[in-house]
Design a protein around this motif. Sequence first.
Motif, PDB file in Angstrom:
ATOM      1  N   MET A  46       0.837  -1.182   0.000  1.00  0.00           N
ATOM      2  CA  MET A  46       0.000   0.000   0.000  1.00  0.00           C
ATOM      3  C   MET A  46       0.883   1.247   0.000  1.00  0.00           C
ATOM      4  SD  MET A  46      -3.073  -0.983   2.694  1.00  0.00           S
ATOM      5  CE  MET A  46      -3.802   0.622   2.632  1.00  0.00           C
ATOM      6  N   TRP A  47       0.360   2.281  -0.615  1.00  0.00           N
ATOM      7  CA  TRP A  47       1.051   3.566  -0.620  1.00  0.00           C
ATOM      8  C   TRP A  47       0.859   4.256   0.728  1.00  0.00           C
ATOM      9  CZ3 TRP A  47       4.099   5.378  -4.471  1.00  0.00           C
ATOM     10  CH2 TRP A  47       4.063   4.678  -5.675  1.00  0.00           C
ATOM     11  N   PRO A  48       1.770   5.164   1.113  1.00  0.00           N
ATOM     12  CA  PRO A  48       1.620   5.856   2.405  1.00  0.00           C
ATOM     13  C   PRO A  48       0.269   6.553   2.545  1.00  0.00           C
ATOM     14  CG  PRO A  48       3.788   6.287   1.485  1.00  0.00           C
ATOM     15  CD  PRO A  48       3.017   5.538   0.431  1.00  0.00           C
ATOM     16  N   TRP A  49      -0.192   7.203   1.472  1.00  0.00           N
ATOM     17  CA  TRP A  49      -1.468   7.916   1.576  1.00  0.00           C
ATOM     18  C   TRP A  49      -2.634   6.943   1.718  1.00  0.00           C
ATOM     19  CZ3 TRP A  49       2.169   8.991  -2.210  1.00  0.00           C
ATOM     20  CH2 TRP A  49       2.020   8.297  -3.423  1.00  0.00           C
ATOM     21  N   SER A  50      -2.486   5.737   1.208  1.00  0.00           N
ATOM     22  CA  SER A  50      -3.535   4.730   1.405  1.00  0.00           C
ATOM     23  C   SER A  50      -3.568   4.285   2.863  1.00  0.00           C
ATOM     24  CB  SER A  50      -3.314   3.528   0.498  1.00  0.00           C
ATOM     25  OG  SER A  50      -3.420   3.899  -0.852  1.00  0.00           O
ATOM     26  N   HIS A  51      -2.391   4.101   3.468  1.00  0.00           N
ATOM     27  CA  HIS A  51      -2.338   3.749   4.890  1.00  0.00           C
ATOM     28  C   HIS A  51      -2.956   4.861   5.730  1.00  0.00           C
ATOM     29  CE1 HIS A  51      -0.210  -0.007   4.806  1.00  0.00           C
ATOM     30  NE2 HIS A  51       0.803   0.499   4.114  1.00  0.00           N
ATOM     31  N   ALA A  52      -2.610   6.111   5.416  1.00  0.00           N
ATOM     32  CA  ALA A  52      -3.169   7.249   6.158  1.00  0.00           C
ATOM     33  C   ALA A  52      -4.682   7.287   5.987  1.00  0.00           C
ATOM     34  CB  ALA A  52      -2.530   8.552   5.683  1.00  0.00           C
ATOM     35  N   ALA A  53      -5.156   7.039   4.773  1.00  0.00           N
ATOM     36  CA  ALA A  53      -6.595   7.076   4.500  1.00  0.00           C
ATOM     37  C   ALA A  53      -7.332   5.976   5.266  1.00  0.00           C
ATOM     38  CB  ALA A  53      -6.853   6.936   2.999  1.00  0.00           C
ATOM     39  N   VAL A  54      -6.826   4.763   5.221  1.00  0.00           N
ATOM     40  CA  VAL A  54      -7.484   3.650   5.920  1.00  0.00           C
ATOM     41  C   VAL A  54      -7.486   3.908   7.425  1.00  0.00           C
ATOM     42  CG1 VAL A  54      -7.289   1.194   6.498  1.00  0.00           C
ATOM     43  CG2 VAL A  54      -7.053   1.947   4.120  1.00  0.00           C
ATOM     44  N   GLY A  55      -6.350   4.359   7.951  1.00  0.00           N
ATOM     45  CA  GLY A  55      -6.279   4.665   9.384  1.00  0.00           C
ATOM     46  C   GLY A  55      -7.286   5.734   9.782  1.00  0.00           C
ATOM     47  N   TYR A  56      -7.355   6.802   8.975  1.00  0.00           N
ATOM     48  CA  TYR A  56      -8.294   7.879   9.297  1.00  0.00           C
ATOM     49  C   TYR A  56      -9.741   7.394   9.196  1.00  0.00           C
ATOM     50  CZ  TYR A  56     -10.810  12.160   9.721  1.00  0.00           C
ATOM     51  OH  TYR A  56     -11.696  13.104  10.172  1.00  0.00           O
ATOM     52  N   LEU A  57     -10.055   6.612   8.170  1.00  0.00           N
ATOM     53  CA  LEU A  57     -11.420   6.089   8.044  1.00  0.00           C
ATOM     54  C   LEU A  57     -11.807   5.252   9.264  1.00  0.00           C
ATOM     55  CD1 LEU A  57     -11.893   4.989   4.322  1.00  0.00           C
ATOM     56  CD2 LEU A  57     -13.077   6.821   5.537  1.00  0.00           C
ATOM     57  N   CYS A  58     -10.910   4.384   9.695  1.00  0.00           N
ATOM     58  CA  CYS A  58     -11.190   3.555  10.877  1.00  0.00           C
ATOM     59  C   CYS A  58     -11.412   4.437  12.102  1.00  0.00           C
ATOM     60  CB  CYS A  58     -10.041   2.583  11.131  1.00  0.00           C
ATOM     61  SG  CYS A  58      -9.866   1.289   9.895  1.00  0.00           S
ATOM     62  N   TYR A  59     -10.552   5.445  12.278  1.00  0.00           N
ATOM     63  CA  TYR A  59     -10.685   6.360  13.406  1.00  0.00           C
ATOM     64  C   TYR A  59     -11.994   7.147  13.329  1.00  0.00           C
ATOM     65  CZ  TYR A  59     -10.137  10.902  15.688  1.00  0.00           C
ATOM     66  OH  TYR A  59     -10.348  12.056  16.404  1.00  0.00           O
ATOM     67  N   SER A  60     -12.304   7.679  12.163  1.00  0.00           N
ATOM     68  CA  SER A  60     -13.510   8.483  12.000  1.00  0.00           C
ATOM     69  C   SER A  60     -14.767   7.655  12.268  1.00  0.00           C
ATOM     70  CB  SER A  60     -13.572   9.074  10.590  1.00  0.00           C
ATOM     71  OG  SER A  60     -14.766   9.799  10.395  1.00  0.00           O
ATOM     72  N   TYR A 115      -1.757   2.470  13.663  1.00  0.00           N
ATOM     73  CA  TYR A 115      -0.649   1.509  13.566  1.00  0.00           C
ATOM     74  C   TYR A 115      -1.162   0.134  13.147  1.00  0.00           C
ATOM     75  CZ  TYR A 115       3.864  -0.560  15.061  1.00  0.00           C
ATOM     76  OH  TYR A 115       5.077  -1.194  15.116  1.00  0.00           O
ATOM     77  N   TRP A 116      -2.156  -0.357  13.850  1.00  0.00           N
ATOM     78  CA  TRP A 116      -2.641  -1.708  13.571  1.00  0.00           C
ATOM     79  C   TRP A 116      -3.371  -1.777  12.239  1.00  0.00           C
ATOM     80  CZ3 TRP A 116      -4.548  -3.617  19.049  1.00  0.00           C
ATOM     81  CH2 TRP A 116      -3.443  -3.708  19.900  1.00  0.00           C
ATOM     82  N   SER A 117      -4.023  -0.687  11.821  1.00  0.00           N
ATOM     83  CA  SER A 117      -4.665  -0.709  10.501  1.00  0.00           C
ATOM     84  C   SER A 117      -3.619  -0.775   9.391  1.00  0.00           C
ATOM     85  CB  SER A 117      -5.580   0.503  10.309  1.00  0.00           C
ATOM     86  OG  SER A 117      -4.844   1.698  10.136  1.00  0.00           O
ATOM     87  N   HIS A 118      -2.440  -0.209   9.639  1.00  0.00           N
ATOM     88  CA  HIS A 118      -1.351  -0.298   8.661  1.00  0.00           C
ATOM     89  C   HIS A 118      -0.983  -1.766   8.439  1.00  0.00           C
ATOM     90  CE1 HIS A 118       2.508   1.252   6.784  1.00  0.00           C
ATOM     91  NE2 HIS A 118       2.718  -0.050   6.887  1.00  0.00           N
ATOM     92  N   LEU A 119      -0.791  -2.483   9.526  1.00  0.00           N
ATOM     93  CA  LEU A 119      -0.385  -3.894   9.409  1.00  0.00           C
ATOM     94  C   LEU A 119      -1.472  -4.720   8.737  1.00  0.00           C
ATOM     95  CD1 LEU A 119       1.340  -4.461  12.869  1.00  0.00           C
ATOM     96  CD2 LEU A 119       2.287  -3.503  10.765  1.00  0.00           C
ATOM     97  N   LEU A 120      -2.710  -4.499   9.150  1.00  0.00           N
ATOM     98  CA  LEU A 120      -3.821  -5.220   8.539  1.00  0.00           C
ATOM     99  C   LEU A 120      -3.918  -4.882   7.051  1.00  0.00           C
ATOM    100  CD1 LEU A 120      -6.229  -7.107   8.874  1.00  0.00           C
ATOM    101  CD2 LEU A 120      -7.608  -5.114   9.497  1.00  0.00           C
ATOM    102  N   GLY A 121      -3.728  -3.615   6.705  1.00  0.00           N
ATOM    103  CA  GLY A 121      -3.771  -3.200   5.304  1.00  0.00           C
ATOM    104  C   GLY A 121      -2.696  -3.874   4.472  1.00  0.00           C
ATOM    105  N   ASP A 122      -1.485  -3.974   5.025  1.00  0.00           N
ATOM    106  CA  ASP A 122      -0.411  -4.632   4.279  1.00  0.00           C
ATOM    107  C   ASP A 122      -0.714  -6.110   4.042  1.00  0.00           C
ATOM    108  OD1 ASP A 122       1.202  -2.459   3.758  1.00  0.00           O
ATOM    109  OD2 ASP A 122       2.546  -2.808   5.447  1.00  0.00           O
ATOM    110  N   VAL A 123      -1.275  -6.767   5.046  1.00  0.00           N
ATOM    111  CA  VAL A 123      -1.622  -8.182   4.879  1.00  0.00           C
ATOM    112  C   VAL A 123      -2.729  -8.322   3.836  1.00  0.00           C
ATOM    113  CG1 VAL A 123      -2.644 -10.202   6.004  1.00  0.00           C
ATOM    114  CG2 VAL A 123      -0.829  -8.911   7.153  1.00  0.00           C
ATOM    115  N   LEU A 124      -3.794  -7.526   3.957  1.00  0.00           N
ATOM    116  CA  LEU A 124      -4.906  -7.630   3.004  1.00  0.00           C
ATOM    117  C   LEU A 124      -4.468  -7.282   1.587  1.00  0.00           C
ATOM    118  CD1 LEU A 124      -7.867  -6.141   5.081  1.00  0.00           C
ATOM    119  CD2 LEU A 124      -7.406  -8.544   4.526  1.00  0.00           C
TER     120      LEU A 124
END
Length: 195
Positions: A1-15, A94-103
Amino acid sequence: MWPWSHAAVGYLCYSIGTRLVGRRPTTGPTVAVLFGALLPDLVDKPLSWVFGLVPQGYAVAHSVLLAVPLGIAALVLTHQHDRRLLGIAFVVGYWSHLLGDVLFGVLRSNPHAFGRVLWPIVTLPAYEQPVLTRLGDYVSVFTGFQSTDDAMIVILGASVVYVTIGVWIFDGRPGLTPIRQALERSFDGPTDGNE
């Protein structure tokens, strides 16, 4: 995943999580979630790509063996200082980053999808290409200058970023006000009191 994708997924989960408990996203936790979402790559990519200390950019900070205790420590520390939302947001990022990389690895049929988060139990094989060649390939796939079999994954990643921007605007653009204020102060320059 690209850095902005990690940031986006993390923010979506938080929001989404924030909305589910009847709150709105705020600046501090927004910064914490973004920091957490980017931290694994900020640590592991330089360790591999710049210093050659690990064979791939999935090592120390991507490992669940570090992420779980570090996340728990962040929760305990922020709880002790009555800043729980910062700790929760950091862990979500942090944890969404790891999950995103696995998925992402699973979607791309990468045989090492789960190995990405199991360092040092699993050490991934070294990259075959030099860093600049690899970066060029990533950029060309992302920008569409190279044909790819996984165009749907690129489209999905871009869609997540665009949806997140919309959600962030809907949330009131948390984190933007301090940046705007800092920029305004820097453009105003120092005052001598004679104005």
